[in-house]
Design an enzyme around this catalytic site. Structure first.
Site, short mmCIF file in Angstrom:
data_model
loop_
_atom_site.label_atom_id
_atom_site.label_comp_id
_atom_site.label_asym_id
_atom_site.label_seq_id
_atom_site.Cartn_x
_atom_site.Cartn_y
_atom_site.Cartn_z
N THR A 14 -67.05 -26.40 74.69
CA THR A 14 -65.73 -26.11 74.15
C THR A 14 -64.64 -26.30 75.20
OG1 THR A 14 -66.72 -24.58 72.58
CG2 THR A 14 -64.37 -24.31 72.99
N LYS B 67 -78.72 -23.67 70.53
CA LYS B 67 -78.90 -23.25 69.14
C LYS B 67 -78.62 -24.39 68.17
CE LYS B 67 -75.79 -20.15 69.91
NZ LYS B 67 -75.58 -20.30 71.36
N ASP C 248 -74.90 -21.01 74.56
CA ASP C 248 -75.25 -22.38 74.97
C ASP C 248 -76.73 -22.57 75.21
OD1 ASP C 248 -72.56 -23.01 74.85
OD2 ASP C 248 -72.23 -22.53 76.96
N GLU C 249 -77.56 -21.82 74.51
CA GLU C 249 -79.01 -21.93 74.69
C GLU C 249 -79.57 -23.19 74.05
OE1 GLU C 249 -77.46 -19.34 73.29
OE2 GLU C 249 -77.92 -17.52 74.42
N GLY D 62 -69.56 -23.83 70.65
CA GLY D 62 -69.63 -25.28 70.71
C GLY D 62 -71.10 -25.63 70.59
N HIS D 63 -71.49 -26.15 69.43
CA HIS D 63 -72.91 -26.43 69.17
C HIS D 63 -73.10 -27.94 69.11
CE1 HIS D 63 -73.48 -22.19 67.24
NE2 HIS D 63 -73.03 -22.15 68.47
N THR D 64 -74.00 -28.42 69.94
CA THR D 64 -74.18 -29.87 70.05
C THR D 64 -75.41 -30.34 69.28
OG1 THR D 64 -73.42 -29.53 72.31
CG2 THR D 64 -74.16 -31.76 71.74
N ARG E 230 -56.37 -3.90 60.93
CA ARG E 230 -56.16 -3.97 59.48
C ARG E 230 -54.76 -4.39 59.07
NH1 ARG E 230 -58.16 1.85 59.14
NH2 ARG E 230 -57.28 1.62 61.19
N THR F 158 -68.03 -11.52 74.21
CA THR F 158 -67.14 -12.07 73.19
C THR F 158 -66.78 -10.91 72.25
OG1 THR F 158 -66.82 -13.92 71.67
CG2 THR F 158 -69.00 -12.85 71.60
N PRO G 239 -67.54 -25.95 84.29
CA PRO G 239 -68.91 -25.96 84.79
C PRO G 239 -69.58 -24.62 84.50
CG PRO G 239 -67.31 -26.01 86.61
CD PRO G 239 -66.53 -26.09 85.34
N ASP H 172 -87.05 -30.42 80.35
CA ASP H 172 -86.90 -31.68 81.09
C ASP H 172 -86.02 -31.50 82.32
OD1 ASP H 172 -84.97 -31.23 78.95
OD2 ASP H 172 -83.98 -33.05 79.67
N GLN I 53 -72.65 -17.89 70.15
CA GLN I 53 -72.76 -17.13 71.41
C GLN I 53 -74.21 -16.64 71.62
OE1 GLN I 53 -69.72 -16.06 69.30
NE2 GLN I 53 -69.04 -17.93 70.25
P1 GDP Z 1 -75.42 -24.01 71.73
O1 GDP Z 1 -74.03 -23.50 71.94
O2 GDP Z 1 -76.45 -22.94 71.88
O3 GDP Z 1 -75.58 -24.78 70.46
O4 GDP Z 1 -75.69 -25.04 72.93
P2 GDP Z 1 -74.69 -26.19 73.46
O5 GDP Z 1 -74.71 -27.33 72.52
O6 GDP Z 1 -73.36 -25.62 73.80
O7 GDP Z 1 -75.35 -26.55 74.86
C1 GDP Z 1 -76.63 -27.09 74.94
C2 GDP Z 1 -76.56 -28.46 75.63
O8 GDP Z 1 -77.85 -28.89 75.96
C3 GDP Z 1 -76.01 -29.53 74.72
O9 GDP Z 1 -75.33 -30.48 75.50
C4 GDP Z 1 -77.25 -30.15 74.09
O10 GDP Z 1 -77.07 -31.49 73.67
C5 GDP Z 1 -78.22 -30.07 75.24
N1 GDP Z 1 -79.64 -29.91 74.89
C6 GDP Z 1 -80.21 -29.25 73.85
N2 GDP Z 1 -81.56 -29.22 73.98
C7 GDP Z 1 -81.84 -29.89 75.12
C8 GDP Z 1 -83.06 -30.17 75.82
O11 GDP Z 1 -84.15 -29.77 75.43
N3 GDP Z 1 -82.94 -30.88 76.98
C9 GDP Z 1 -81.73 -31.30 77.47
N4 GDP Z 1 -81.71 -31.99 78.61
N5 GDP Z 1 -80.58 -31.04 76.84
C10 GDP Z 1 -80.64 -30.32 75.69
P1 IMO Z 2 -71.95 -20.90 71.82
O1 IMO Z 2 -71.97 -20.54 70.37
C1 IMO Z 2 -71.16 -19.70 75.93
C2 IMO Z 2 -67.94 -16.80 76.56
C3 IMO Z 2 -66.67 -17.25 77.26
C4 IMO Z 2 -66.26 -15.95 77.97
C5 IMO Z 2 -66.64 -14.90 76.92
C6 IMO Z 2 -65.48 -14.46 76.04
O2 IMO Z 2 -71.58 -22.30 72.09
O3 IMO Z 2 -73.18 -20.46 72.51
P2 IMO Z 2 -64.25 -15.64 73.98
O4 IMO Z 2 -63.52 -16.95 73.89
O5 IMO Z 2 -65.40 -15.53 73.06
O6 IMO Z 2 -63.33 -14.45 73.87
O7 IMO Z 2 -64.82 -15.60 75.50
O8 IMO Z 2 -67.66 -15.47 76.12
N1 IMO Z 2 -68.32 -17.59 75.36
C7 IMO Z 2 -69.35 -18.44 75.32
N2 IMO Z 2 -70.19 -18.84 76.30
N3 IMO Z 2 -71.33 -20.14 74.65
C8 IMO Z 2 -70.49 -19.74 73.67
O9 IMO Z 2 -70.70 -20.06 72.39
C9 IMO Z 2 -69.43 -18.88 73.99
N4 IMO Z 2 -68.43 -18.31 73.28
C10 IMO Z 2 -67.77 -17.51 74.13
O10 IMO Z 2 -66.94 -18.27 78.19
O11 IMO Z 2 -67.06 -15.74 79.09
MG MG Z 3 -72.36 -23.92 73.06
#
Ligand code: GDP
Ligand code: IMO
Ligand code: MG
Length: 434
Positions: free
Chosen positions: A292, A16, A13-14, A40-42, A136, A231, A296, A325, A216
């Site tokens: 996903t 990406k 959730d960085e 879950g990529h937003t 397998r 994961t 929280p 921000d 991840q």
């Molecule tokens: P990913 O899994 O690495 O693709 O990240 P996620 O989409 O799960 O989580 C990142 C969240 O931060 C999403 O809700 C994005 O819309 C939001 N986001 C991305 N870049 C920024 C930013 O620079 N500032 C803020 N406030 N939100 C951001």
């Molecule tokens: P993105 O691509 C954040 C976490 C789960 C749990 C552990 C194992 O959006 O960054 P799993 O369902 O993979 O067996 O769960 O890994 N986890 C993530 N946390 N972002 C993700 O993906 C994640 N995918 C799995 O919360 O702690």
């Molecule tokens: Mg994510």
């Protein structure tokens, strides 16, 4: 052969998705190499918010998306996602590897019953599907959709196992139900299945720009993360080679993505975790709830020992620092510069749970930065970023010995700021000419 890996340096959730979407302007192909619909990529663009689980983030810009062999592929989620994109006027151009592993409904059931609680998984069936892949004899691949004999053999074995676990009551009706699902998927996916390895290697040899989208993050890597709180795949750069069938020699540059702070969803060690009011403020301002699962996210300060470890494991060339921000308005911000574990100093995080649980972060405090009109800041470019934030970024560059290429000041595509160096990098790679 320009290629760039976008890899998560923390616990996922960085941002990406947002970074890949930004870079996809120049990309010809965007390739997912690991994980499944646990990701879950937003992407926020054109007034829409796209939450992608399997479809590569470049699809929002209409770029060719490839789902590689290393992915745990859930056809149900994929087809729903394609439909959702169509409803928003996007006809995605996608190829799904014949070698990708299938996530079956029973994988999700097992994930919910067994793995979910203890590890806090996303319950998307990813772990159990990879378990079957490695065993397998009980693993199914996308190619098996077109090999019913193999599917029957696998399902007979699975029926036995699932009956033993009390998940299946009647083996015959289970097999029948799964076979009709396979039939439906085989038809629905016919236009998408293909050879990811040939496609990506050919694209690179033709000079196309390929972006690899990690799911991840490094600390969730099954081999190099905080095992067992990880994961079941390899999000790290090395996962690209195994997940697509690509020589490491064809990986050009690596961009590590980090938030300006740290979050983690699910169980496991988190040395810089914050509790109380400040955690709640950051969680709310950052919208830190799982894409996903809606859970929280735990939040904490930025952790340099972790990022140094991540740089090492991935070979990170450049950084993308998002969500600056969210920290705006704080008078002071803290950054962990090292850990103390049993009286010893660590500059690089040891990825062992028992050590990390004992880690006492050593913090350095920096000036914060004020709230601003981020659209205006973005218009002003790199140097228009608040002074405190520029100092924060310089501090990170120095400590991590890595330049920052991209910053994020909001979820919208328009709120990304490229450093002046980004164009130089794209030019050096031959992606742009001027
Ligand atoms: P990913 O899994 O690495 O693709 O990240 P996620 O989409 O799960 O989580 C990142 C969240 O931060 C999403 O809700 C994005 O819309 C939001 N986001 C991305 N870049 C920024 C930013 O620079 N500032 C803020 N406030 N939100 C951001
Ligand atoms: P993105 O691509 C954040 C976490 C789960 C749990 C552990 C194992 O959006 O960054 P799993 O369902 O993979 O067996 O769960 O890994 N986890 C993530 N946390 N972002 C993700 O993906 C994640 N995918 C799995 O919360 O702690
Ligand atoms: Mg994510």
């Amino acid at each position: 052969m320009p290629s760039l890996v976008v890899v998560g340096m923390q616990f996922g959730d960085e941002s990406k998705g947002a970074v890949v979407d930004y870079l996809a302007e120049w990309a010809d192909l965007v390739v997912r190499y690991n994980g499944g619909s646990n990701a879950g990529h937003t992407v926020v663009a054109g007034g829409h918010k796209y939450k992608l689980h399997l479809v590569p983030s470049g699809s929002v810009r209409g770029k060719l998306g490839v789902i590689g062999a290393g992915v745990a592929f859930d056809p149900e989620v994929f087809l729903e996602e394609v439909q959702a994109l169509r409803e928003r006027g996007i006809e995605p151009n996608l190829v799904v590897s014949l070698k990708a592993s299938l996530v079956m409904p029973y994988h999700k059931e097992i994930d919910s019953l067994i793995h979910g609680g203890k590890l806090g998984t996303t319950k998307r069936g990813v772990g159990p599907a990879y378990q079957d892949k490695m065993s397998r004899i009980t693993g199914l691949k996308v190619m098996d959709l077109y090999d019913r004999r193999r599917v029957k053999d696998v399902l007979s074995l699975k029926a036995e196992e699932l009956e033993f676990r009390g998940i299946v009551k009647d083996r015959d009706s289970f097999i029948q139900e799964m076979m009709s699902l396979i039939e439906r998927w085989a038809q629905a996916l016919e236009d998408y299945v293909g050879d990811d390895t040939l496609l990506v290697n050919e694209a690179l040899s033709q000079g196309k720009f390929v972006v690899f989208e990690g799911a991840q993050g490094t600390m969730l890597d099954v081999d190099h993360g905080t095992y067992p709180f990880v994961t079941s795949s390899n999000p790290i750069t090395g996962g690209v080679c195994t997940g697509v069938g690509l020589s490491p020699k064809l990986i050009d540059r690596i961009l590590g993505v980090s938030k300006a702070y740290t979050t983690r969803v699910g169980a496991g060690p988190f040395p810089t975790e914050l509790k109380g009011d400040l955690a709640a403020v950051i969680r709310d301002r950052g919208g830190e709830y799982g894409t996903t699962t809606g859970r929280p996210r735990r939040v904490g300060w930025l952790d340099l020992p972790m990022l140094r470890y991540s740089k090492l494991v991935n070979g990170v060339d450049y950084l993308a620092i998002r969500k600056l921000d969210v920290l705006a308005g704080l008078e002071r911000v803290k950054v962990a510069v090292s850990y103390e574990i049993d009286g010893q100093e660590y500059r690089i995080a040891p990825p062992y749970v028992r050590e990390l649980e004992k880690a006492e972060p050593v913090y350095e405090e920096l000036d914060g930065w004020e709230e601003g009109d981020w659209e205006e800041v973005v218009r002003g470019g790199w140097e228009a970023q608040p002074k405190g934030a520029l100092k924060y970024l310089e501090f990170l560059e120095r400590e991590l010995e890595t330049p920052v290429l991209i910053t994020g000041w909001g979820p919208q595509r328009e709120l990304t700021i490229p450093s002046p160096r980004l164009k130089d990098v794209l030019r050096e790679m031959g992606v742009i000419t001027q």
